[in-house]
Motif scaffolding. Structure first.
Motif, PDB file in Angstrom:
ATOM      1  N   ILE A 126      41.717  35.118  47.491  1.00  0.00           N
ATOM      2  CA  ILE A 126      41.602  34.704  46.102  1.00  0.00           C
ATOM      3  C   ILE A 126      42.511  33.623  45.653  1.00  0.00           C
ATOM      4  N   LEU A 180      44.230  29.871  41.909  1.00  0.00           N
ATOM      5  CA  LEU A 180      43.033  30.636  42.103  1.00  0.00           C
ATOM      6  C   LEU A 180      42.087  29.770  42.790  1.00  0.00           C
ATOM      7  N   ILE A 238      36.785  31.261  41.003  1.00  0.00           N
ATOM      8  CA  ILE A 238      37.050  32.168  40.171  1.00  0.00           C
ATOM      9  C   ILE A 238      37.451  31.622  38.575  1.00  0.00           C
ATOM     10  N   ILE A 257      37.393  38.597  39.113  1.00  0.00           N
ATOM     11  CA  ILE A 257      38.473  39.079  39.723  1.00  0.00           C
ATOM     12  C   ILE A 257      38.370  40.546  39.962  1.00  0.00           C
ATOM     13  N   THR A 307      38.205  43.242  42.972  1.00  0.00           N
ATOM     14  CA  THR A 307      39.143  44.160  43.392  1.00  0.00           C
ATOM     15  C   THR A 307      38.410  45.539  43.047  1.00  0.00           C
ATOM     16  N   CYS A 313      44.973  43.648  37.120  1.00  0.00           N
ATOM     17  CA  CYS A 313      45.013  42.217  37.616  1.00  0.00           C
ATOM     18  C   CYS A 313      46.396  41.701  38.140  1.00  0.00           C
ATOM     19  N   TRP A 361      48.970  40.943  41.500  1.00  0.00           N
ATOM     20  CA  TRP A 361      48.670  40.413  42.818  1.00  0.00           C
ATOM     21  C   TRP A 361      50.134  40.374  43.579  1.00  0.00           C
TER      22      TRP A 361
END
Length: 755
Positions: free
Chosen positions: A629, A641, A645, A651, A655, A660, A662
């Motif tokens: 990503i 990103l 995206i 996103i 996932t 959201c 990471w």
């Protein structure tokens, strides 16, 4: 036919010639055409009394024939010449215009006979007219008796006429008159009468054969001028008269090759020819023979041949009582009758001289010598005399035979000899002229040739002597480095005592003066040492070099001889960086908030001093919950990103989660050899692109309760302080208002009037 002629009424015109032709076929009266009458200076008629200048240009329309027919018939004109005559004109038969077609020349033909005609087609009238060619000034005067050569005796009197120049001009009037002039009259002995052409010797001037044997006189003949092509023109010619001057007996003899010098040598014998004088008659055109005799000074020891002029010795040289004889010799002209006439006297100097039979010779303290040696220190003072050289030179001849020059031949101009010219004998002195050139380092010894050469003798006898000078060394040179500066490089991990650079200096002096010792000094020399004898520079045993701390050092190195003469050079040392530091992040765990469409940046630092050791490359090693990503810029560390995206929905679709957040493992690696790297964990919260930065910031504070508590406490404190301020302000405003009202009531009571 008789009646026909009666009707024609033909008659002869009063002109030189008139022919009337009558056509026999006419049955009725027909009168012949005729030309109009014309007079002088008329250009319209039958050309009678017409004249034309010879300079008229070919192609010019010179006249117009003009006539008529009594019956009014159209007429035609004609023009012809006698057989064999040159045709100078051409006529247009319709207009009658006459044009010149050949060049005129009055000097060749001064009149032209022409037959002019007019016809009406039935009758033709022909008339002979004479055209006169008028003169133009187009001819140069022509000499009749020039160029010429004449002989004139040099005794011809001043003002005498010697020649008459004649010239004619074929033109008429003023153009045919001739006057005479001389070219450059101021520089000649002659004058000419401009009208008669008689050439005379100028008044006050005389010819002289001995000065000038031949004169060349250029005479110019010029006409009086006249019209040519509408302009006045003068024409002239020139010719040369050669005048040979005839010699007369009026100049005495003269001697050739004076002054005269003769010599009597010590080996001359009686009857020896000493010298011959030569004289000639001054009148070279008709010379007389010459008679020679002594007039004075011969002392009876010389004789002269009366016809050849040869002087001879009568006695042996040993009996001559004088060294120089000044003899007066007379040269007289002999007339054809044998009588002595004009004469000239000159002096013959006879010198009694010694034979040149002895060459110059060099002497030392013990007699003749051709080798001289001397030992001395280098660089003696300029002008110093080399006193160790005791040289004498001598020539045993006498007078000019004993005169000679001294020269010193050798390397450069270090020395010079005095005197340079010697008569008989002299003490030779050698002086120093160039002290700097007498250098032991260049010449351990100097070799010169001392040369003595006679000056004024035919034999040019000479002698030579060798001079050898051995030089001793002095300390006249300072050590000199092979370079003004030295550049060295050394790795930063070099141990103490490592060699850095070797410097070299040389001293050309000999012995201890040529030995060099080295030392170093300066603010950058603390970490270094030098070997005094070899010049090797090395690091202190305890020195630890670090390019990150200091990478440049410079200091001076000194080379010194035994007496303290020295020179300096500068040393520049660069510490070479090694890759001994890995990159480092500020924190191994970082938290970032990313707005979709905007990157976040991380940064690591490498403490190495030079590239490529401190150049960092970034890379994402791992990403959760999805590894595909994010992208990272390897040079700047910016994380972004992937381009596809565009929203949170994408996103969450990847996932399958609402959260959201990471976690990325990012590596920072340098480019050194060997390469070092380090990693950090980056926690990234992703938000929508439409949220403001303020909202994004507070969303990022969710995981930091301490910061949130501090922000709330600050807000509450500010609200309480603001409430207290407002209350205090309201209170004091009320107090002030009540005081003002009380003071107003008091004033009203005071101002009430007394009853």
């Amino acid at each position: 036919m008789t009646s026909f002629f009666r009707m024609k009424n033909v008659k002869i015109l009063h002109l030189p010639l008139l022919f009337v032709f009558v056509h026999p076929c006419f049955a009725q009266a027909d009168f012949a055409p005729y030309f109009y009458d014309n007079g002088p200076y008329n250009y319209n008629g039958n050309m009678a009394l017409f004249s034309l200048s010879e300079d008229t240009a070919v192609g010019t329309q010179i006249y117009c024939l003009n006539g008529t027919d009594p019956e009014g018939q159209e007429v035609r004109y004609g023009l012809s010449f006698d057989p064999g005559s040159k045709e100078y004109f051409r006529v247009d038969p319709i207009s009658g215009n006459i044009t010149l077609v050949e060049q005129l020349d009055r000097e060749k033909q001064d009149s032209i006979d022409v037959l002019v005609s007019i016809t009406d087609g039935q009758s033709k009238v022909v008339e002979r007219v004479t055209i006169f060619v008028m003169d133009a000034n187009d001819e140069k005067p022509e000499f009749l008796n020039m160029p010429a050569i004449i002989d004139v005796l040099e005794t011809t009197g001043s003002g005498s006429s010697i020649y008459k120049v004649e010239a004619v001009d074929k033109d008429t009037g003023s153009g045919g008159s001739v006057t005479f002039f001389l070219q450059n009259p101021q520089s000649t002995l002659f004058a000419i009468d401009r009208h008669s052409g008689i050439l005379r010797i100028k008044s006050g001037e005389m010819l002289d054969y001995e000065k000038t044997k031949t004169h060349f006189v250029t005479v110019i003949a010029r006409d009086g001028g006249g019209d040519f092509n509408g302009k006045e023109q003068f024409m002239s010619s020139s010719a040369t008269l050669t005048i040979n001057v005839i010699d007369a007996q009026d100049t005495p003899p003269f001697f050739i090759g004076t002054p005269y010098f003769g010599y009597v040598y010590e080996i001359s014998e009686s009857g020896s020819e000493i010298f011959t004088v030569v004289a000639k008659d001054g009148d070279a055109g008709n010379p007389n023979p010459i008679h020679y005799s002594f007039d004075d000074g011969d002392d009876g020891v010389f004789s002269i041949n009366k016809t050849s002029g040869c002087i001879t010795l009568l006695t042996p040289p040993i009996y001559l009582k004088r060294e120089i004889f000044n003899i007066k010799v007379k040269a007289s002209e002999v007339s054809p009758e044998g009588r002595l006439m004009d004469y000239e006297v000159t002096t013959v100097v006879i010198r009694v001289v010694d034979l040149n039979n002895n060459p110059p010779t060099f002497y030392g303290e013990n007699g003749p010598k051709n080798m001289f040696e001397l030992t001395m220190y280098e660089h003696p003072p300029e002008g110093e005399i080399l006193r160790g050289l005791k040289i004498t030179v001598n020539d045993s001849d006498q007078g000019a035979n004993a005169k000679f020059n001294l020269k010193l031949i050798g390397p450069g101009r270090m020395l010079r000899v005095v005197p340079q010219t010697v008569l008989n004998e002299a003490q030779v002195t050698i002086l120093v002229e160039d002290s700097a050139a007498m250098d032991y380092e260049k010449h351990h010894f100097l070799t010169y040739k001392l040369l003595a050469v006679e000056i004024d003798t035919p034999e040019r006898f000479s002698a030579t002597a060798d001079i050898v000078i051995h030089l001793l060394d002095t300390n006249d040179n300072a050590p000199k480095f092979s370079s003004d500066y030295y550049i060295a490089r050394i790795p930063e991990n070099s141990p103490g005592g490592s060699n850095v650079v070797s410097v070299t200096a040389t001293d050309p002096d000999s012995g201890p003066w040529g030995e060099v010792k080295y030392s170093i000094y300066g603010s950058g020399a603390d970490l270094f040492l030098i070997q005094p004898a070899s010049g090797i520079i090395y690091t202190q045993p305890w020195a630890s070099l670090d390019a990150e701390v200091r990478s440049k050092y410079n200091f001076y190195v000194k080379a010194e001889d035994a007496e303290g003469k020295y020179s300096l050079a500068e040393v520049f040392v660069t510490v070479l960086d090694l890759n001994d530091h890995p990159p480092a992040f500020n924190d191994n765990f970082l938290e970032k908030t990313m707005v979709i469409g905007a990157p976040v940046k991380i940064e690591a630092v490498d403490d190495d001093a030079e590239v490529p050791n401190n150049v960092i490359e970034y890379a994402i090693m791992k990403a959760e919950p999805d590894n595909n990503i994010f992208d990272i810029n390897a040079d700047t560390g910016e994380i972004m990103l992937k381009s596809y995206i565009k929203s949170m929905a994408i996103i969450q679709n990847i996932t399958k989660q609402r959260d959201c957040t990471w976690s990325l493992v990012v590596q920072a690696r340098d480019r050194g050899q060997p390469s070092f790297s380090t990693t950090a964990v980056i926690k990234i919260d992703i938000t929508e692109a439409i949220k403001s930065r303020f909202v994004s910031h507070f969303l990022g504070l969710r995981k930091r309760p301490g910061v949130v508590f501090g922000i709330c406490l600050t807000f509450v404190t500010f609200a309480i302080s603001l409430t207290i301020f407002i209350s205090t302000f309201i209170y004091w405003s009320s107090v002030k208002k009540s005081r003002v009202q009380s003071q107003g009531k008091i004033r009203k009571i005071i101002r009430r009037p007394v009853p």
